[in-house]
Structure formats: C-alpha cells, structure tokens
Enzyme design. Structure first.
Site, mmCIF file in Angstrom:
data_model
loop_
_atom_site.group_PDB
_atom_site.id
_atom_site.type_symbol
_atom_site.label_atom_id
_atom_site.label_comp_id
_atom_site.label_asym_id
_atom_site.label_seq_id
_atom_site.Cartn_x
_atom_site.Cartn_y
_atom_site.Cartn_z
ATOM 1 N N LYS A 379 0.847 -1.194 0.000
ATOM 2 C CA LYS A 379 0.000 0.000 0.000
ATOM 3 C C LYS A 379 0.884 1.247 0.000
ATOM 4 O O LYS A 379 1.724 1.411 0.878
ATOM 5 C CB LYS A 379 -0.929 -0.025 1.202
ATOM 6 C CG LYS A 379 -1.851 -1.245 1.214
ATOM 7 C CD LYS A 379 -2.639 -1.376 2.492
ATOM 8 C CE LYS A 379 -1.774 -1.691 3.675
ATOM 9 N NZ LYS A 379 -2.548 -2.052 4.888
ATOM 10 N N THR A 410 -8.415 8.910 8.779
ATOM 11 C CA THR A 410 -7.970 7.685 8.093
ATOM 12 C C THR A 410 -7.775 6.526 9.065
ATOM 13 O O THR A 410 -7.121 5.536 8.734
ATOM 14 C CB THR A 410 -6.654 7.952 7.343
ATOM 15 O OG1 THR A 410 -5.676 8.448 8.271
ATOM 16 C CG2 THR A 410 -6.852 8.966 6.224
ATOM 17 N N GLY A 412 -8.102 3.212 10.784
ATOM 18 C CA GLY A 412 -8.647 1.925 10.370
ATOM 19 C C GLY A 412 -8.615 1.656 8.887
ATOM 20 O O GLY A 412 -9.236 0.703 8.410
ATOM 21 N N THR A 413 -7.877 2.485 8.140
ATOM 22 C CA THR A 413 -7.821 2.307 6.681
ATOM 23 C C THR A 413 -7.323 0.922 6.297
ATOM 24 O O THR A 413 -7.923 0.237 5.467
ATOM 25 C CB THR A 413 -6.907 3.377 6.053
ATOM 26 O OG1 THR A 413 -7.420 4.666 6.363
ATOM 27 C CG2 THR A 413 -6.827 3.203 4.548
ATOM 28 N N GLY A 414 -6.201 0.502 6.890
ATOM 29 C CA GLY A 414 -5.637 -0.803 6.535
ATOM 30 C C GLY A 414 -6.543 -1.950 6.897
ATOM 31 O O GLY A 414 -6.654 -2.940 6.156
ATOM 32 N N CYS A 415 -7.220 -1.835 8.036
ATOM 33 C CA CYS A 415 -8.150 -2.888 8.460
ATOM 34 C C CYS A 415 -9.282 -3.041 7.457
ATOM 35 O O CYS A 415 -9.608 -4.155 7.018
ATOM 36 C CB CYS A 415 -8.735 -2.563 9.835
ATOM 37 S SG CYS A 415 -7.523 -2.338 11.147
#
Length: 477
Positions: A379, A410, A412-415
C-alpha cells in the site's frame, strides 16, 4: 453431482500422488479424476483404490479416466470417456445405474449425443491451450456457452484452466472446471485448490462466503475487529471474529493494551473453524509471537487462504506488534500467507529493504514473496506524490493508483482495505479484481470520512459500501 473444482491427476509418477491429491481435497476439490494411460491395469487399479478411499473420506466424487474396468475394480464412483473409448451404454452395464459417466466433447452435437445416450455430465474442451495433450483442438469459451445452453446435465470446462482463467469459464456457464498443473504442480496444492474453489462462491446466496478475522478490539469502532466486521458485513459476507487483544483507545491514540492469553486465542479460532468453518482467515493486530504461532498453526491445519495485514504501529505511534513477534511473523506466518498487505513502513520492517519509491516497492514485494507470501499488496499511502498500490500476484505486477485525500480521518484504513479484499475473495471474485474493488471501496471510505473525536477519525464504511452497490447496479443496466 459434478460441480466445483474438478482435479485431474498428472502422469508425473512419484510416491507423492496420494499426498498431493489429499492436499487438494483439503483445499476444496470436489471431483478427482485419475488419469494414467500407460501403466498396467493392476497398477492402475491399486492406485485408483487409494485415491477412491481419499475421496470417500473427503466426500468427493472419484472418477477414472477412459477405463470402465478400472473404475469397476477400484470402487470408483464413475468413469470419464473420450470420443474413442467405450460407449456410455457399455460403461453403464459395468458400473450400474448409480455409476457416474462423463464424456469428453468438442461440439454441441457431441454434447447432445452424450446426453441422449445417458451421460451424467459432459466435458468441453480444450477451452485454452494446454501442455497435457499434444493433439488438443481449441474450442474456446463460445463453444462452452453453446453447450451450456444446449444440455441440462452438468458441464465441465477442460483444458488450460488455471487461477486466472477459471473465472471466465465459470462465467461462461461451467458447473465445474478441470485443472491439472495449476494444482498438481503447485508447491502448495491445498492453497492452489482453495483459490480456485472459492470462485464458485459467486453462485451462492447472500451473505456470500465466510471470513474469520483474528484481530484486536478497538472500542471506538474505527479499526480492529469492529472495523473488519463492519466492512465484511456491509459488503455482503458473513463475518466471524477471534479477539487477540483488548485495547483502550480513541481517535487520539492507544491508552492501553491487554493481550488475550495464547490458549484462549486458539480456543476462539478452533471453536469457530471446527463448527462454522471459514473460507478465508484475515488477520489484523496479532501483538505477540505466541499469538502469531497460534494463527499460523490454525491456517495450516485448516488449509485456509490467509489475508495478513501485518498491523505494527497505531496511527498515534503506539506499537501493536511486539519486536519478537515480527520475527515470528516472518518465520511462521509468511509461509502460510495467501495475501500480505503491508504499508511501506511495515514492508521495510519485514523485508529489511528501504521502501520509499515505486521501484523499491516492487523489490520489497518480490523479497516478501520469496520469504513465503504467495501474493503481496504493498500500500503506497506513504509515498511522496500521488499514491499507488502494487499487487504482486504470482509473477504478475498490477498498479492501483488513487487520489490523495486531504483528511486526517484515516483511522482503520488498513483494516477496512484488507477486510474488503477478504470479503470479495470469498464471494468468488478473482484476486486482481478483488483488490481493484477493495481499492474503490477504501478510496470512497476515505473520501467520505467524517470527523468524530478530536484526532484521527474513522473512515466511512457505510458510504463506501453504498457507493459500490450503486456502481454494481449501474453496470447491470
């Protein structure tokens, strides 16, 4: 019933045939066809008996290629006949009314003839070029579509089918896809089989597929297991969760972490998998080396594709993965990882390489793949300039550029991104397309994020899911 992943054995004679077939069955193969034209009949019968026992144990259908006699002597469920083999009537006399008889066809006329003679299914091929037969005649997807419309019995797409082509055959109407090397020659036949078997979930009812997320708890609901379950549910998949750690956190940062004992994490996972089952296991915050080991063992035991989001540091800077756990993740979890989804600092920590440019992202992705991850999605939100994500799917590299949004919200974006990928995969969406859809989802979730709290607010899971539904509806018009 003939349907799903139809495995044809190769003629690479080694003592691992039963082992490879057993792994493929564990990964979701629903039909196994034993194929070896050159061995003496006694040797074929002995090998077929072993495979028949494996299929019975797995609840799969076992078919013998060409020979009704070998099928009869080995206790197989049926036989698959070529155009120049015994007739359907001859096979039926030997195998009885319960025997499953399939016939290879290349034209609509041949398929209709086989059906009228009492065949239980027809194989159509070769759909794509294949290395298993030198005299292959390509018939293509259009013939497959015509046969599907012409007959009412199951249709098996045969020839040159792999992970990237299977979805096209399913869309063209195949009830089953036959594969050889895509599974039998793969170093991980269970995972290779599961990857293709999942594609058939696209025909299931909603909610479609099951994802078990193993992650930490975020009481604010913006990240962790709460964000995973929101995303999975909003996108139309059944979500389940095993909690690895309780956190006290809000939009300003993490105040405290209370890890769950390793044994209880294992109990949660096994309680779900031994009863409800799952199509994919998705990880978030694992926190400790012991929990990493627990998760790795569960993935291996159940032959599950794992989407691994290597959560290491919270938005506010708090460490979410202990230092010794990083080594455990490299050593124990990466070899069982179907898709690894690190951001650039996580990729640096895992690969040991600097990752500041797109070229360095590719190098790190290839290093992580060599370390065991089957596929890698890097990412690029930390890149200078326009962000781009890179997906290394097998040997193919795919770019997913996006707009950069000027927002602090942003959390929790990766979750949410990795959970969306997992949800689309279990719905039967191929990997590259699943990442593309998840990229649209997370971009919209960030774009429409609204302020909550006084720090890094959460992304907008609901609005992103609604946008995807509207996009899907407009595509159908």
């Amino acid at each position: 019933m003939i349907g799903g992943l139809y495995l044809i054995t190769d003629q690479n004679r080694d003592d691992r045939l039963s082992e490879r077939v057993a792994a493929a069955l564990k990964g979701g193969a629903r039909v196994v066809q034993y194929r070896d034209k050159d061995l003496p009949i006694e040797t074929k019968v002995a090998a077929a008996r072993d495979l028949a026992a494996l299929c019975r144990q797995a609840g799969a259908t076992f078919i013998v290629n060409d020979s009704p006699e070998v099928a009869h002597q080995s206790g197989a469920d049926g036989v698959h006949l070529g155009q120049n083999d015994a007739s359907v009537a001859e096979a039926r006399r030997l195998l009885g009314p319960a025997g499953v008889i399939g016939v290879s066809t290349r034209t609509v006329e041949q398929a209709l003839k086989a059906a009228s003679q009492g065949a239980d299914y027809v194989g159509v091929g070769s759909i794509y070029p294949t290395g298993s037969k030198q005299d292959t005649l390509l018939v293509g997807l259009e013939t497959l579509r015509k046969v599907r419309r012409a007959v009412t019995i199951p249709v098996v797409a045969i020839g040159g089918i792999d992970r990237d082509r299977a979805s096209e055959a399913i869309e063209a109407g195949a009830d089953a896809v036959a594969v050889i090397s895509a599974v039998m020659n793969d170093p991980g036949p269970a995972l290779a089989a599961r990857e293709i078997a999942l594609l058939f979930n696209r025909r299931g009812p909603w909610p479609r597929g099951k994802v078990l997320t193993v992650a930490g708890s975020d009481p604010g609901g913006g990240a962790g297991i709460q964000a995973d379950l929101k995303t999975i549910t909003l996108l139309g998949t059944y979500g389940m969760g095993a909690i690895t750690a309780l956190t006290a956190q809000n939009t300003r940062g993490v105040r405290g972490i209370h890890p769950v004992p390793n044994d209880f994490v294992a109990d949660q996972i096994e309680a779900v998998l031994d009863d409800l089952g799952a199509d994919i296991l998705k990880t978030g915050m694992l926190y400790s080396a012991g929990i990493v080991s627990v998760v790795a063992r569960a993935i291996a035991r159940h032959a599950l594709p794992a989407v691994v989001d290597p959560v290491m540091i919270a938005k506010g800077g708090a460490p979410l993965l202990q230092r010794e756990a990083v080594d455990a993740l490299r050593r124990e979890l990466l070899p069982h990882t179907y898709l690894l989804t690190p951001n650039l600092p996580e990729a640096e920590a895992l690969s040991g390489l600097p990752v500041e440019t797109e070229n360095e992202m590719e190098k790190a992705a290839r290093r992580l793949q060599k370390m065991g991850a089957r596929n890698v999605l890097l990412k690029g939100g930390h890149l200078q300039g326009k962000p781009v994500d890179l997906l290394l799917a097998g040997e193919s590299l795919h770019r997913f550029p996006s707009e950069r949004f000027d927002t602090p919200n942003t959390h929790g974006t990766g979750c949410a991104y990795s959970a969306a990928i997992a949800a689309f995969l279990v719905q039967g969406v191929p990997l590259v397309e699943a990442v593309g859809k998840a990229k649209i989802f997370i971009s919209e979730a960030i774009r429409t994020a609204f302020s909550m709290g006084s720090g890094h607010g959460p992304v907008n899971h609901w609005q992103a899911a609604q946008a995807l539904k509207l996009q899907a509806a407009s595509c159908k018009l």
